[in-house]
Design an enzyme around this catalytic site. Sequence first.
Site, PDB file in Angstrom:
ATOM      1  N   GLY A 382       0.802  -1.209   0.000  1.00  0.00           N
ATOM      2  CA  GLY A 382       0.000   0.000   0.000  1.00  0.00           C
ATOM      3  C   GLY A 382       0.841   1.268   0.000  1.00  0.00           C
ATOM      4  CB  SER A 383      -0.125   4.689   1.024  1.00  0.00           C
ATOM      5  OG  SER A 383      -1.329   4.684   0.290  1.00  0.00           O
TER       6      SER A 383
END
Length: 696
Positions: A382-383
């Site tokens: 993810g981020s």
Amino acid sequence: MSKARPKKKHHLPARLNVLFFAVFILFSALILRLGMVQIVQGEEFVKELERTSNTTARIDAPRGLMYDRYGNVVVDNELELSVTYTNPSRATSSTHMLEVATELEKLIDVETDSVTDRDKQDYILLTMTEEERYELMSKEERAQFDDPSEEYRAEVDRVPESAINSLSEQDLRILAIYREMARGYANSPQRIKRGITEEEAHRLSENLDRLPGVDILRDSRRSYVYGDSFRSLFGSTGPIPREHLDYYLSRGYERSDYVGTSFLEEQYEDVLRGQKAVMESITTSHGSQTVERSVNEKLGQRGNDLVLALDMELQQKVEESIEEEMRLAGNSFILDRSAYAVMMDPRTGDILAMAGFNDPAGQDSGNYSDHIGNVTKAFAMGSAVKAASVLTGFQTGVTWPGNSFYDRPIDLPGTPIKRSYVPGGFGWVDDRKALEVSSNVYMFEIAMLMAGCHYPNNCNWNRNSINAAYDEARFNFSQFGLGTETGIDLPSTALGVDGGYQAGGNLLDLMIGQFDTYTPLQLAQYISTIANDGYRMKPRLVREIREPVSDKDEQGAVVQKFEPTVLNRIDMSDAHIQRVQQGLRDVVTGTRGTARSRFIDRPYQLAAKTGTAQVTVNEVEGNNQTFVGYAPFDNPEVAFAVVVPNVKLESRGGRQGMAQNIAQRMLDAYFDMKEERNGPEMVDSPVLEDPDTEEN
């Protein structure tokens, strides 16, 4: 004329004649004696020689110890006695070995769990008379087999089930002993039972004279002083794996040797292996009686010791942090209840702690340690990877410090609408704000521009330009350690999964950490590289190799010291790296920072990045929670990565913020220990390795 003088006669002195005669007599006697020895008594002397046997056995020495960075012994050796059986060089009949096994069963207790049905069939055939075996097949059936081994396999198949079921517990114990004896190699001690009791040792000692080939040897097994802490990464020992047998034999090992079979034990096998003791046994027999037996022993030496980068006290704190969060998580997972965390020194690459937890769904194993998952399992992160995405944008020239993109939903043909987690978007955001609020759209813009798509008016990307963007993004990510070898001193680690070349929409997902997968260690190396101003350090578990000493509280002289190793300097400029570092600091200090509420009041000045990757398991949606960072911001001394995979969505009862909770606990512990250290907590009793049943 003068009268001629008569010539002198030369006569050999009488003494010399006597000497020649004596020599002749001696040579004649010697020839006569040699004839007697070789012709008349030759067979008798050969038999006498055969009655004297000289057997040399090499006994394993204890392996080297392992210490943590503060001198605490973390892997020790537990000394014990083992009963062994040594096959002589000449062939020994199975019947003779079975007789020894039958006598041995009366003296030691053995487990029978490892006995298989095939072992039972072989045992029954061995105990049958020739007439009973002959009745298993007709003469015509036997005539069909040209190969004796095929005939034997056919006999095995004909062993009646009733005979197998009729085996007594005593039969199974004898079989278990015989099975181990038969596995040995000629002139190599084969362990029949490790860790015999004092009572068993006494019984054996009194009966060794009637148990040919059986002996009691000093032995040792690995002892893990702090229980399961870091246990799996220490590695395992066991018999030489069949696929590696030729390699070890070429390096002077014997077939019956025990070696490191995984992780640190395997990686540093040459260092940890001890110098074997040599026992020479000379036995003179007359008939069936032993007339004389002598044993000469050359003492062995323990292997060299390893000093690890590991901080065992911190390791225990990290494990406690994970276990506490997993306890509070309850039923928050759509798959296994698990979490992983790595802490390392970004300046040296030292692995300070590496812990994992895995509770397989529906299984109550009692031990949830999964430290090796940090190097063997890969997840969409993810981020948390967005710092690499921004630096990739800087390096490729599609964006630059201070440049802004308008954060709004993006609608591409053939691709679901893509947006940031705020439905309407964040509006105009620059690179620092994109990291602070975790803008997806800023990263999407970088990906599209790299592929030649100027959304929304001039999107001219094609298969070639999209594939080129994939290659360029992955190359830049690999400079941080994402998707490539980390260089850690372990025999094997996972690289994660490269999703290949897919549609343009997947390229956008790659830039927000939701396409390729990475291991927790790769994620830790990535954030450490940013913390270390772009220098990617080789992660190391071992700092030094030292000579063994008798006092475990002391350490021997340094044999080899492993200096910190720079694997590469990322291509990005110092100014660009510093810009992203400031963006990571904004994640904690910015007014809309995604980690502000948890860490703004912490004294250690954290820089960090949160992450959430969408996952679907069995058609149930969830996410992977991730969190990376380093501290202190101005002079980083510790970097970390935390991964909590397969968490239910909040709307479905999933606990949120678990990765940050774990990170907070372990960072608090790290900086508290800078003020006061109490040392690692001892366990009630060390965990002992069973190399014969250990999963390698």
